[in-house]
Design a protein around this motif. Structure first.
Motif, PDB file in Angstrom:
ATOM      1  N   GLU A 189      -8.904   3.109   7.933  1.00 24.31           N
ATOM      2  CA  GLU A 189      -9.905   4.074   8.399  1.00 24.31           C
ATOM      3  C   GLU A 189     -11.112   4.108   7.471  1.00 24.31           C
ATOM      4  O   GLU A 189     -12.235   4.432   7.891  1.00 24.31           O
ATOM      5  CB  GLU A 189      -9.279   5.464   8.504  1.00 24.31           C
ATOM      6  N   ASN A 190     -10.902   3.767   6.196  1.00 28.65           N
ATOM      7  CA  ASN A 190     -12.000   3.769   5.214  1.00 28.65           C
ATOM      8  C   ASN A 190     -12.694   2.415   5.076  1.00 28.65           C
ATOM      9  O   ASN A 190     -13.526   2.236   4.187  1.00 28.65           O
ATOM     10  CB  ASN A 190     -11.480   4.221   3.851  1.00 28.65           C
ATOM     11  N   THR A 248       0.836  -1.202   0.000  1.00 25.59           N
ATOM     12  CA  THR A 248       0.000   0.000   0.000  1.00 25.59           C
ATOM     13  C   THR A 248       0.871   1.254   0.000  1.00 25.59           C
ATOM     14  O   THR A 248       0.697   2.157   0.810  1.00 25.59           O
ATOM     15  CB  THR A 248      -0.967   0.005   1.199  1.00 25.59           C
ATOM     16  N   GLY A 269      -7.803   1.514  -2.651  1.00 28.88           N
ATOM     17  CA  GLY A 269      -8.920   2.409  -2.335  1.00 28.88           C
ATOM     18  C   GLY A 269     -10.034   2.330  -3.363  1.00 28.88           C
ATOM     19  O   GLY A 269     -11.220   2.376  -3.015  1.00 28.88           O
ATOM     20  N   ARG A 309      -1.801   2.175  -2.510  1.00 27.97           N
ATOM     21  CA  ARG A 309      -2.801   2.776  -1.622  1.00 27.97           C
ATOM     22  C   ARG A 309      -4.020   3.239  -2.402  1.00 27.97           C
ATOM     23  O   ARG A 309      -5.163   2.964  -2.028  1.00 27.97           O
ATOM     24  CB  ARG A 309      -2.180   3.953  -0.872  1.00 27.97           C
ATOM     25  N   SER A 310      -3.789   3.934  -3.501  1.00 38.11           N
ATOM     26  CA  SER A 310      -4.900   4.413  -4.326  1.00 38.11           C
ATOM     27  C   SER A 310      -5.636   3.252  -4.984  1.00 38.11           C
ATOM     28  O   SER A 310      -6.871   3.246  -5.062  1.00 38.11           O
ATOM     29  CB  SER A 310      -4.394   5.374  -5.405  1.00 38.11           C
ATOM     30  N   ASP A 344       1.773   1.972   8.874  1.00 38.35           N
ATOM     31  CA  ASP A 344       1.320   3.369   8.769  1.00 38.35           C
ATOM     32  C   ASP A 344       0.841   3.706   7.359  1.00 38.35           C
ATOM     33  O   ASP A 344      -0.052   4.540   7.189  1.00 38.35           O
ATOM     34  CB  ASP A 344       2.449   4.327   9.165  1.00 38.35           C
ATOM     35  N   LYS A 345       1.426   3.065   6.354  1.00 38.83           N
ATOM     36  CA  LYS A 345       1.044   3.355   4.972  1.00 38.83           C
ATOM     37  C   LYS A 345      -0.333   2.791   4.609  1.00 38.83           C
ATOM     38  O   LYS A 345      -0.860   3.094   3.545  1.00 38.83           O
ATOM     39  CB  LYS A 345       2.105   2.823   4.006  1.00 38.83           C
ATOM     40  N   LYS A 382      -4.230   7.323  -8.727  1.00 38.84           N
ATOM     41  CA  LYS A 382      -5.262   8.100  -8.035  1.00 38.84           C
ATOM     42  C   LYS A 382      -6.515   8.259  -8.884  1.00 38.84           C
ATOM     43  O   LYS A 382      -7.634   8.219  -8.375  1.00 38.84           O
ATOM     44  CB  LYS A 382      -4.707   9.479  -7.676  1.00 38.84           C
ATOM     45  N   THR A 384      -2.883   3.055   6.973  1.00 40.21           N
ATOM     46  CA  THR A 384      -3.801   3.658   7.945  1.00 40.21           C
ATOM     47  C   THR A 384      -5.045   4.240   7.285  1.00 40.21           C
ATOM     48  O   THR A 384      -6.174   4.005   7.741  1.00 40.21           O
ATOM     49  CB  THR A 384      -3.081   4.761   8.747  1.00 40.21           C
ATOM     50  N   GLU A 385      -4.859   4.993   6.207  1.00 36.37           N
ATOM     51  CA  GLU A 385      -5.996   5.622   5.535  1.00 36.37           C
ATOM     52  C   GLU A 385      -6.979   4.569   5.011  1.00 36.37           C
ATOM     53  O   GLU A 385      -8.197   4.737   5.139  1.00 36.37           O
ATOM     54  CB  GLU A 385      -5.503   6.493   4.380  1.00 36.37           C
TER      55      GLU A 385
END
Length: 292
Positions: free
Chosen positions: A47-48, A14, A23, A19-20, A40-41, A134, A43-44
Motif C-alpha cells: 500500500e505504501n 516481511t 519500510g 516489515r519495518s 498479508d504481512k 521500527k 500488505t502495508e
C-alpha cells in the motif's frame, strides 16, 4: 554507489522486523520489491508503494540488491541455495544480504556459492527487536568482504545505528551468537528481579526506575521488563526463534570445546515455556516461568 536511481531492492521476509526494515528503504526512495510466504504481512508495504513478487526466484530476477530475514537456517538454505533460490537466479554482481540469525557454516556456504556466480554475499544478522527495527536503531553485525560491506554501508545506515564490520563470511553470525548468549542469561536475571520485587511487595515500576540506570542496566531491563509488568507478551522476538538461536550457539560452542552453563540453563527454561504453548510469545514471556 548504490542510489535509488541505480538500485532495485528485493526484500524477502516481511514479518515483525522485516516489515519495518523494508519500510525504511522505501521511505528513503529506493524501489522495493517484497516477498513473504504470507502475503498479508506485506500488505502495508504494498500500500505504501512496494511491488509484490510471487517467489524468491522472481525477487532474484528483478532486483540487484536482495535482503532476506526469514525464520530458520533451513529457510535460509532454501531461499538462497534451493533450485528456485537467489543464488541460482540472481544476475551477476547482485548484492545479497542475509539478516536472519543463522549458522556461521551456512553463511560461509552461501558466500562461496554466491562467489562462484559472481554475486556479492554478506551475512548481517541484527539485534534490537521490533523497537529497534521500527526506529531504525538496530545493531547490525556484518561478515563478508570488506569492499562489499563498504558499498552496502549506506543502506545499513537506513536500518540501524550500530553497524560493525566483523570480518570474513560467517563472522556476523558468530557475533550474533555472542549477542544471544549475553541476552539469554541476562533475561533470566531481569525476570528474577521483577518477580522478586513483586513478592517483596514493592512497586515494580519504581524498582525499574532505580535499577535501570545503575550497574544492573541493560536493554532487556529497560525495554522488556515494562512489558512484563504490564502483562504484554506480544513478540518483539519470538520464543521459538530464540530457542533456534540458542541451539545454534550451543552447537557452535560445543564444536569449539566450550562449556556454556548459563546458555544451557536459559534454553532449558525456554524449552519448558514452549512446551506450555508459549513458543509464539515474545522472549519477555520467560517471566511466566515463575507462574503456576
Amino acid at each position: 554507489m548504490l542510489t535509488p536511481e541505480n538500485t532495485r531492492i528485493g526484500f524477502i521476509g516481511t514479518g515483525v522486523m522485516g516489515r519495518s526494515m523494508a519500510g525504511h528503504l522505501l521511505k528513503a526512495g529506493y524501489p522495493v520489491i517484497v516477498y513473504n510466504r504470507t502475503r498479508d504481512k506485506a500488505t502495508e508495504l504494498i500500500e505504501n508503494g512496494a511491488a509484490w513478487a510471487s517467489s524468491p526466484k522472481e525477487i532474484a530476477e528483478r532486483a540487484n540488491v536482495v535482503f532476506t530475514i526469514v525464520g530458520y537456517p533451513k529457510d535460509v538454505e532454501e531461499v538462497y541455495l534451493g533450485e528456485d533460490g537467489i543464488v541460482a537466479h540472481a544476475k551477476p554482481h547482485t548484492y545479497v544480504i542475509d539478516m536472519t540469525t543463522s549458522t556461521p557454516t551456512l553463511a560461509e556456504q552461501i558466500y562461496q556459492a554466491a562467489k562462484e556466480r559472481e554475486l556479492f554475499a554478506v551475512d548481517a544478522p541484527v539485534s534490537g527487536g521490533d523497537v529497534g527495527a521500527k526506529e531504525a536503531r538496530l545493531s547490525i553485525m556484518v561478515g563478508g568482504d570488506r569492499d562489499v560491506y563498504d558499498e552496502l554501508e549506506p543502506l545499513f545506515k537506513l536500518l540501524g545505528s550500530n553497524i560493525v564490520y566483523q570480518g570474513k563470511a560467517g563472522a556476523g553470525q558468530h557475533t550474533k551468537m555472542c549477542n544471544q548468549i549475553a541476552i539469554a542469561t541476562n533475561m533470566i536475571g531481569v525476570c528474577e528481579a521483577m518477580v522478586y520485587a513483586e513478592k517483596a511487595g514493592l512497586n515494580p515500576e519504581k524498582v525499574l526506575t532505580s535499577i535501570s540506570f545503575g550497574a544492573a542496566g541493560s536493554w532487556s531491563l529497560s525495554n522488556l521488563a515494562p512489558r512484563m509488568i504490564n502483562g504484554n507478551f506480544m513478540p518483539g522476538f519470538y520464543i521459538k526463534h530464540f530457542i533456534k538461536d540458542m541451539k545454534i550457539a550451543l552447537a557452535e560452542a560445543d564444536a569449539m570445546g566450550m562449556e556454556t552453563p548459563g546458555l544451557s540453563l536459559a534454553k532449558s527454561m525456554y524449552d519448558s515455556l514452549a512446551q506450555r504453548g508459549e513458543e509464539d510469545s515474545g522472549t519477555q514471556a520467560l517471566y511466566k516461568y515463575w507462574q503456576d
